[in-house]
Design an enzyme around this catalytic site. Sequence first.
Site, PDB file in Angstrom:
ATOM      1  N   TYR A 170     -10.451  -1.359  -0.338  1.00 21.53           N
ATOM      2  CA  TYR A 170      -9.166  -0.891  -0.878  1.00 21.53           C
ATOM      3  C   TYR A 170      -9.260   0.594  -1.226  1.00 21.53           C
ATOM      4  O   TYR A 170      -8.417   1.405  -0.827  1.00 21.53           O
ATOM      5  CB  TYR A 170      -8.814  -1.711  -2.128  1.00 21.53           C
ATOM      6  N   GLY A 176      -4.156 -12.740  -3.833  1.00 19.19           N
ATOM      7  CA  GLY A 176      -3.244 -11.613  -3.633  1.00 19.19           C
ATOM      8  C   GLY A 176      -1.996 -11.716  -4.484  1.00 19.19           C
ATOM      9  O   GLY A 176      -0.982 -11.081  -4.200  1.00 19.19           O
ATOM     10  N   HIS A 216       0.837  -1.212   0.000  1.00 19.70           N
ATOM     11  CA  HIS A 216       0.000   0.000   0.000  1.00 19.70           C
ATOM     12  C   HIS A 216       0.870   1.259   0.000  1.00 19.70           C
ATOM     13  O   HIS A 216       0.456   2.311   0.482  1.00 19.70           O
ATOM     14  CB  HIS A 216      -0.981   0.007   1.179  1.00 19.70           C
ATOM     15  N   ASP A 254       1.372  -3.999  -9.375  1.00 22.33           N
ATOM     16  CA  ASP A 254       1.078  -5.335  -9.907  1.00 22.33           C
ATOM     17  C   ASP A 254       1.353  -5.405 -11.402  1.00 22.33           C
ATOM     18  O   ASP A 254       1.991  -6.344 -11.901  1.00 22.33           O
ATOM     19  CB  ASP A 254      -0.391  -5.700  -9.654  1.00 22.33           C
ATOM     20  N   GLU A 260      -8.079  -1.137 -14.453  1.00 20.06           N
ATOM     21  CA  GLU A 260      -8.624  -1.339 -13.102  1.00 20.06           C
ATOM     22  C   GLU A 260      -9.422  -0.107 -12.661  1.00 20.06           C
ATOM     23  O   GLU A 260     -10.518  -0.219 -12.117  1.00 20.06           O
ATOM     24  CB  GLU A 260      -7.497  -1.568 -12.084  1.00 20.06           C
TER      25      GLU A 260
HETATM   26  C1  GLA Z   1      -3.050  -4.393  -4.710  1.00 16.16           C
HETATM   27  C2  GLA Z   1      -2.924  -3.229  -5.688  1.00 16.16           C
HETATM   28  C3  GLA Z   1      -1.492  -2.684  -5.710  1.00 16.16           C
HETATM   29  C4  GLA Z   1      -0.978  -2.401  -4.314  1.00 16.16           C
HETATM   30  C5  GLA Z   1      -1.236  -3.597  -3.393  1.00 16.16           C
HETATM   31  C6  GLA Z   1      -0.881  -3.298  -1.970  1.00 16.16           C
HETATM   32  O1  GLA Z   1      -2.323  -5.494  -5.162  1.00 16.16           O
HETATM   33  O2  GLA Z   1      -3.292  -3.622  -6.978  1.00 16.16           O
HETATM   34  O3  GLA Z   1      -1.439  -1.534  -6.517  1.00 16.16           O
HETATM   35  O4  GLA Z   1      -1.530  -1.233  -3.794  1.00 16.16           O
HETATM   36  O5  GLA Z   1      -2.581  -4.010  -3.429  1.00 16.16           O
HETATM   37  O6  GLA Z   1       0.480  -3.068  -1.853  1.00 16.16           O
END
Ligand code: GLA
Length: 381
Positions: free
Chosen positions: A219, A121, A33, A169, A157
């Site tokens: 989120y 995740g 995050h 990601d 997204e």
């Molecule tokens: C998700 C989001 C990323 C990042 C992570 C937490 O995977 O897609 O951009 O914020 O959470 O680190």
Amino acid sequence: MDTTQIRSKFAELYGEPGILFTSPGRINLIGEHTDYNGAFVFPGAVDKAMVAEIRLSGTDRVRAYALDLGESAEFGLREEDAPEQSWARYIFGVCREIQKRGGKIGGFDTVFAGDVPLGAGMSSSAALESTFAFALNDLYHLGIEKMELAKIGQATEHNYIGVKCGIMDQFASVFGQAGKLIRLDCKSMEYEYHPFDPKGYRLLLVDSVVKHELASSAYNKRRESCEAAVAAIAKRHPEVKFLRDASFAMLDEVKAEISEEDYKRASYVIGEVDRVLAVCEALDKGDYETVGQKMYETHHGMSKLYEVSCEELDFLNDLAKELGVTGSRVMGGGFGGCTINLIKDELYDRFVAEAKSRYEAKYGRTPKFYDVVISDGSRRL
Ligand code: GLA
């Protein structure tokens, strides 16, 4: 991944073969995050990926088949053509984002499948976006830079899925290199590859099998909290554009002006920014004990301040600590999914056996274990 089934389904549905493209999921050693807070992340791509066979069809429509779900979708490329199925919206979104950047694309046929566990995740959705962004760029010779391909996935997204994610990601999926983690500065977008081969240790993911799929609103709320804290701090310190630019002292100055919740969220992020830097320094010295210690601190922050853990993940983290695992924490966005564990070779078997039996005894579900194999990013197969 075995592509035989993709190949045969493609032949059955569309005849002539297409070209195979793949993009991986990711892990993140530390820096959670932090991406949308303009700070550092430390991801790497993994050996679990999406694979798509694609052939340009000369039409203005996309025909797509999701092999793992046994579902098909067909859609056009105009904004009003958005498909119903959420998996198809990822592909549609990538097409739209390419078009918004001036990329001239047409219709295509595709069959895709993947072995990135969903909702664990490990960024199965980024793997899907990156696969199509990379493939269309290649097939249409668009000449889009890799960083922009990652941003196309991120914008998908934001604009077609409703998750206001950071760049980590998609970046990791596109830029991954075998055996290397990548430290990315999400403010300057500069990055460095770091070979990661800790002698005597392994990285192991433990999947709680608690899905985090319904987590998008939570989120986005975390992100809003960070922005609220930045807005308050920036009134006194206009140079602060992201939490990355803020200190604990600055946050304390505005404590009375923001909600208690926003304060907690921001204090997690400010701490995490420092932890990533401490981990980089420790890695340079081969000091894995410190790396592990920081991972536990991250877990604590994600659980108690950022509140993106859950009972099952906390249980797995406590268990890791009790059994002497060097480092452990919830990985990715949170709200379910995996813990990432830095574990000494000699402890590996015992930890896996104990984690499995004790998790089963407590939750009646069997956790999954994935050895991390740091792998290459988006490519043509
Ligand atoms: C998700 C989001 C990323 C990042 C992570 C937490 O995977 O897609 O951009 O914020 O959470 O680190």
